[in-house]
Design a protein around this motif. Structure first.
Motif, PDB file in Angstrom:
ATOM      1  N   THR A 170       0.838  -1.200   0.000  1.00 33.75           N
ATOM      2  CA  THR A 170       0.000   0.000   0.000  1.00 33.75           C
ATOM      3  C   THR A 170       0.872   1.249   0.000  1.00 33.75           C
ATOM      4  O   THR A 170       1.851   1.318   0.740  1.00 33.75           O
ATOM      5  N   SER A 171       0.517   2.212  -0.809  1.00 35.05           N
ATOM      6  CA  SER A 171       1.235   3.488  -0.831  1.00 35.05           C
ATOM      7  C   SER A 171       0.728   4.394   0.283  1.00 35.05           C
ATOM      8  O   SER A 171      -0.485   4.517   0.475  1.00 35.05           O
ATOM      9  N   PRO A 172       1.638   5.072   1.012  1.00 38.17           N
ATOM     10  CA  PRO A 172       1.197   5.985   2.068  1.00 38.17           C
ATOM     11  C   PRO A 172       0.763   7.355   1.548  1.00 38.17           C
ATOM     12  O   PRO A 172       0.223   8.157   2.305  1.00 38.17           O
ATOM     13  N   SER A 173       1.024   7.625   0.270  1.00 32.63           N
ATOM     14  CA  SER A 173       0.676   8.931  -0.298  1.00 32.63           C
ATOM     15  C   SER A 173      -0.254   8.744  -1.479  1.00 32.63           C
ATOM     16  O   SER A 173       0.111   8.137  -2.488  1.00 32.63           O
ATOM     17  N   THR A 174      -1.459   9.276  -1.362  1.00 30.36           N
ATOM     18  CA  THR A 174      -2.493   9.120  -2.386  1.00 30.36           C
ATOM     19  C   THR A 174      -3.067  10.481  -2.766  1.00 30.36           C
ATOM     20  O   THR A 174      -2.744  11.505  -2.154  1.00 30.36           O
ATOM     21  N   GLY A 175      -3.936  10.474  -3.753  1.00 31.58           N
ATOM     22  CA  GLY A 175      -4.616  11.708  -4.101  1.00 31.58           C
ATOM     23  C   GLY A 175      -5.407  12.265  -2.938  1.00 31.58           C
ATOM     24  O   GLY A 175      -5.419  13.474  -2.698  1.00 31.58           O
ATOM     25  N   GLU A 176      -6.054  11.387  -2.179  1.00 34.89           N
ATOM     26  CA  GLU A 176      -6.870  11.840  -1.051  1.00 34.89           C
ATOM     27  C   GLU A 176      -6.023  12.477   0.049  1.00 34.89           C
ATOM     28  O   GLU A 176      -6.386  13.520   0.601  1.00 34.89           O
ATOM     29  N   SER A 177      -4.887  11.864   0.384  1.00 35.43           N
ATOM     30  CA  SER A 177      -4.044  12.447   1.434  1.00 35.43           C
ATOM     31  C   SER A 177      -3.427  13.755   0.961  1.00 35.43           C
ATOM     32  O   SER A 177      -3.327  14.726   1.728  1.00 35.43           O
ATOM     33  N   ALA A 178      -3.023  13.830  -0.309  1.00 34.38           N
ATOM     34  CA  ALA A 178      -2.421  15.054  -0.833  1.00 34.38           C
ATOM     35  C   ALA A 178      -3.434  16.183  -0.950  1.00 34.38           C
ATOM     36  O   ALA A 178      -3.092  17.358  -0.760  1.00 34.38           O
ATOM     37  N   GLN A 179      -4.670  15.839  -1.236  1.00 32.96           N
ATOM     38  CA  GLN A 179      -5.712  16.866  -1.314  1.00 32.96           C
ATOM     39  C   GLN A 179      -5.887  17.564   0.030  1.00 32.96           C
ATOM     40  O   GLN A 179      -6.134  18.771   0.090  1.00 32.96           O
ATOM     41  N   ARG A 180      -5.750  16.809   1.111  1.00 28.95           N
ATOM     42  CA  ARG A 180      -5.884  17.419   2.443  1.00 28.95           C
ATOM     43  C   ARG A 180      -4.832  18.518   2.624  1.00 28.95           C
ATOM     44  O   ARG A 180      -5.118  19.573   3.207  1.00 28.95           O
ATOM     45  N   THR A 181      -3.624  18.269   2.148  1.00 28.58           N
ATOM     46  CA  THR A 181      -2.564  19.269   2.282  1.00 28.58           C
ATOM     47  C   THR A 181      -2.875  20.500   1.447  1.00 28.58           C
ATOM     48  O   THR A 181      -2.661  21.633   1.898  1.00 28.58           O
ATOM     49  N   ASN A 182      -3.382  20.312   0.237  1.00 29.19           N
ATOM     50  CA  ASN A 182      -3.781  21.460  -0.581  1.00 29.19           C
ATOM     51  C   ASN A 182      -4.867  22.275   0.113  1.00 29.19           C
ATOM     52  O   ASN A 182      -4.857  23.515   0.082  1.00 29.19           O
ATOM     53  N   TRP A 183      -5.810  21.577   0.755  1.00 32.58           N
ATOM     54  CA  TRP A 183      -6.884  22.289   1.457  1.00 32.58           C
ATOM     55  C   TRP A 183      -6.323  23.150   2.578  1.00 32.58           C
ATOM     56  O   TRP A 183      -6.711  24.311   2.738  1.00 32.58           O
ATOM     57  N   VAL A 184      -5.403  22.606   3.362  1.00 39.25           N
ATOM     58  CA  VAL A 184      -4.798  23.365   4.458  1.00 39.25           C
ATOM     59  C   VAL A 184      -4.098  24.609   3.922  1.00 39.25           C
ATOM     60  O   VAL A 184      -4.262  25.720   4.451  1.00 39.25           O
ATOM     61  N   MET A 185      -3.319  24.460   2.861  1.00 41.34           N
ATOM     62  CA  MET A 185      -2.612  25.605   2.300  1.00 41.34           C
ATOM     63  C   MET A 185      -3.581  26.641   1.747  1.00 41.34           C
ATOM     64  O   MET A 185      -3.411  27.848   1.958  1.00 41.34           O
ATOM     65  N   ASP A 186      -4.604  26.186   1.033  1.00 36.46           N
ATOM     66  CA  ASP A 186      -5.595  27.109   0.487  1.00 36.46           C
ATOM     67  C   ASP A 186      -6.261  27.928   1.593  1.00 36.46           C
ATOM     68  O   ASP A 186      -6.483  29.147   1.456  1.00 36.46           O
ATOM     69  N   GLU A 187      -6.591  27.260   2.686  1.00 33.22           N
ATOM     70  CA  GLU A 187      -7.231  27.948   3.801  1.00 33.22           C
ATOM     71  C   GLU A 187      -6.313  29.019   4.401  1.00 33.22           C
ATOM     72  O   GLU A 187      -6.774  30.090   4.801  1.00 33.22           O
ATOM     73  N   MET A 188      -5.021  28.747   4.436  1.00 30.91           N
ATOM     74  CA  MET A 188      -4.087  29.665   5.076  1.00 30.91           C
ATOM     75  C   MET A 188      -3.807  30.917   4.250  1.00 30.91           C
ATOM     76  O   MET A 188      -3.433  31.953   4.789  1.00 30.91           O
ATOM     77  N   VAL A 189      -3.998  30.826   2.933  1.00 26.97           N
ATOM     78  CA  VAL A 189      -3.682  31.998   2.090  1.00 26.97           C
ATOM     79  C   VAL A 189      -4.924  32.618   1.437  1.00 26.97           C
ATOM     80  O   VAL A 189      -4.803  33.595   0.703  1.00 26.97           O
ATOM     81  N   LYS A 190      -6.101  32.092   1.723  1.00 22.68           N
ATOM     82  CA  LYS A 190      -7.274  32.512   0.956  1.00 22.68           C
ATOM     83  C   LYS A 190      -7.589  33.994   1.099  1.00 22.68           C
ATOM     84  O   LYS A 190      -8.000  34.650   0.115  1.00 22.68           O
ATOM     85  N   GLU A 191      -7.389  34.584   2.269  1.00 26.59           N
ATOM     86  CA  GLU A 191      -7.687  36.001   2.438  1.00 26.59           C
ATOM     87  C   GLU A 191      -6.719  36.863   1.641  1.00 26.59           C
ATOM     88  O   GLU A 191      -7.101  37.913   1.116  1.00 26.59           O
ATOM     89  N   TYR A 192      -5.483  36.424   1.534  1.00 27.51           N
ATOM     90  CA  TYR A 192      -4.496  37.177   0.756  1.00 27.51           C
ATOM     91  C   TYR A 192      -4.916  37.248  -0.711  1.00 27.51           C
ATOM     92  O   TYR A 192      -4.858  38.312  -1.326  1.00 27.51           O
ATOM     93  N   TYR A 193      -5.370  36.128  -1.267  1.00 33.10           N
ATOM     94  CA  TYR A 193      -5.732  36.111  -2.664  1.00 33.10           C
ATOM     95  C   TYR A 193      -7.115  36.710  -2.921  1.00 33.10           C
ATOM     96  O   TYR A 193      -7.390  37.185  -4.026  1.00 33.10           O
ATOM     97  N   LYS A 194      -7.959  36.754  -1.902  1.00 36.74           N
ATOM     98  CA  LYS A 194      -9.224  37.489  -2.040  1.00 36.74           C
ATOM     99  C   LYS A 194      -8.961  38.974  -2.236  1.00 36.74           C
ATOM    100  O   LYS A 194      -9.584  39.639  -3.051  1.00 36.74           O
ATOM    101  N   LYS A 195      -7.992  39.497  -1.482  1.00 32.68           N
ATOM    102  CA  LYS A 195      -7.644  40.922  -1.596  1.00 32.68           C
ATOM    103  C   LYS A 195      -7.033  41.223  -2.937  1.00 32.68           C
ATOM    104  O   LYS A 195      -7.188  42.314  -3.490  1.00 32.68           O
ATOM    105  N   GLY A 196      -6.271  40.237  -3.484  1.00 29.74           N
ATOM    106  CA  GLY A 196      -5.619  40.431  -4.768  1.00 29.74           C
ATOM    107  C   GLY A 196      -6.616  40.490  -5.904  1.00 29.74           C
ATOM    108  O   GLY A 196      -6.334  41.048  -6.948  1.00 29.74           O
TER     109      GLY A 196
END
Length: 327
Positions: A301-327
């Motif tokens: 079994t692979s420990p890194s999948t699309g589902e696990s990687a998507q969670r990381t993208n979600w965390v990053m998106d949440e952390m910068v979303k206000e910056y890009y809303k202003k842009g």
């Protein structure tokens, strides 16, 4: 499938040592074709690495009958489209990190691959490196008791323009999704998902302090993991010096380690201070590639999948979303 025969889309720097040669070193795996839009560079790569075929068109590589799995090593702006094309051809996909420019693109990739019954993996290879497996072992053995909180701190001086006087694609949000935060912090955040648990709540703040390029160069955030652990991180890419440190503190001790540096893992508890020096393999993605190959052949079994990687993208998106809303 008795052997995984890989084709690489985008044989740039990351494939020279980190990943490319590993496809031939892994058991029941081989690299049979590479593609780059510049045909001369694709040919040069193939000749230097002993790869039988090269292409200057991704579609031709994807539909090569000798290729039965695709590794996408392009900038993130191409990840979604190439993943969908590979899935249409019924071929498993291994895509570089970050998985895509945003969580919506990740969702499209996952949905399409599921519809086509095609496995999807992402190159968060730290999940398979001995160094970080040691950290996980220490946590699982209760060497620091119950985990209470984790802190991450990563800083670098402002990067320079390339030889053409242009900013590299990694700080062009339309290509990378964000700044160096997306390129580098993604490794740390995915690693914490692996070591501790998925993050379920995020609050972040991003800024452009140096004003050198459009992307954010400073991000700070607080998060709560599903298992109740609290975390916070600061990532600055226009600071005085390089610094990279993660600290996981529990009820009986603390573990300190770096995401990128080769400093020892440090464990401090009632038994004193212990240090663990664990070197990375030459081809740093080899361990994860082996696990992916094993899964494709029905042996693991692979420990890194699309589902696990998507969670990381979600965390990053949440952390910068206000910056890009202003842009």
């Amino acid at each position: 499938m008795n052997e995984v025969k890989w084709g690489i889309i985008g044989c740039g720097d990351v494939t020279e040592v980190k990943s490319g040669p590993a496809f031939d070193k892994v058991e029941n795996s081989s690299l049979v074709a590479v593609m780059r839009r510049n045909g001369e560079k694709a040919k040069d790569y193939a000749e230097r690495h002993g790869v039988p075929k090269w292409y200057d068109n991704a579609e031709d590589l994807i539909h090569d009958p000798d290729v039965n799995a695709i590794y996408i090593a392009t900038p993130p702006s191409n990840h979604r489209d190439y993943t969908i094309e590979a899935a249409k051809a019924g071929k498993p996909v291994y895509v570089e990190k970050p998985m895509a420019r945003n969580v919506e693109e990740c969702s499209e990739m996952i949905t399409y691959c599921k519809e086509k019954e095609v496995p999807l993996y992402v190159a968060f290879y730290r999940r398979a490196l001995p160094r970080f497996l040691k950290v996980k072992e220490l946590l699982d053995k209760g060497e620091i008791g119950e985990i209470r909180f984790v802190t991450s701190r990563h800083s670098k001086p402002l990067m320079e323009k390339d030889e053409n006087g242009e900013w590299p694609w990694r700080v062009q949000p339309e290509i990378s999704g964000g700044g160096l935060f997306y390129d580098l912090a993604s490794h740390t955040l995915d690693l914490l998902d692996f070591l501790i648990s998925p993050i379920e709540e995020v609050k972040g703040f991003a800024a452009n302090q140096a004003g050198a390029y459009p992307a954010e160069d400073m991000v700070s955030g607080n998060y709560k993991f599903e298992n109740g652990v609290i975390g916070n991180g600061v990532w600055s890419f226009s600071s005085y010096k390089d610094e990279d440190i993660n600290r996981i503190e529990g009820t009986k001790g603390v573990i300190t380690f770096s995401t990128f540096d080769h400093t020892p893992i440090k464990l401090e508890n009632d038994s004193g201070l212990q240090e663990f020096n664990i070197e990375h393999p030459k081809h740093i993605q080899e361990g994860l590639i082996q696990k992916i190959v094993d899964e494709l052949l029905g042996k693991g079994t692979s420990p890194s999948t699309g589902e696990s990687a998507q969670r990381t993208n979600w965390v990053m998106d949440e952390m910068v979303k206000e910056y890009y809303k202003k842009g």
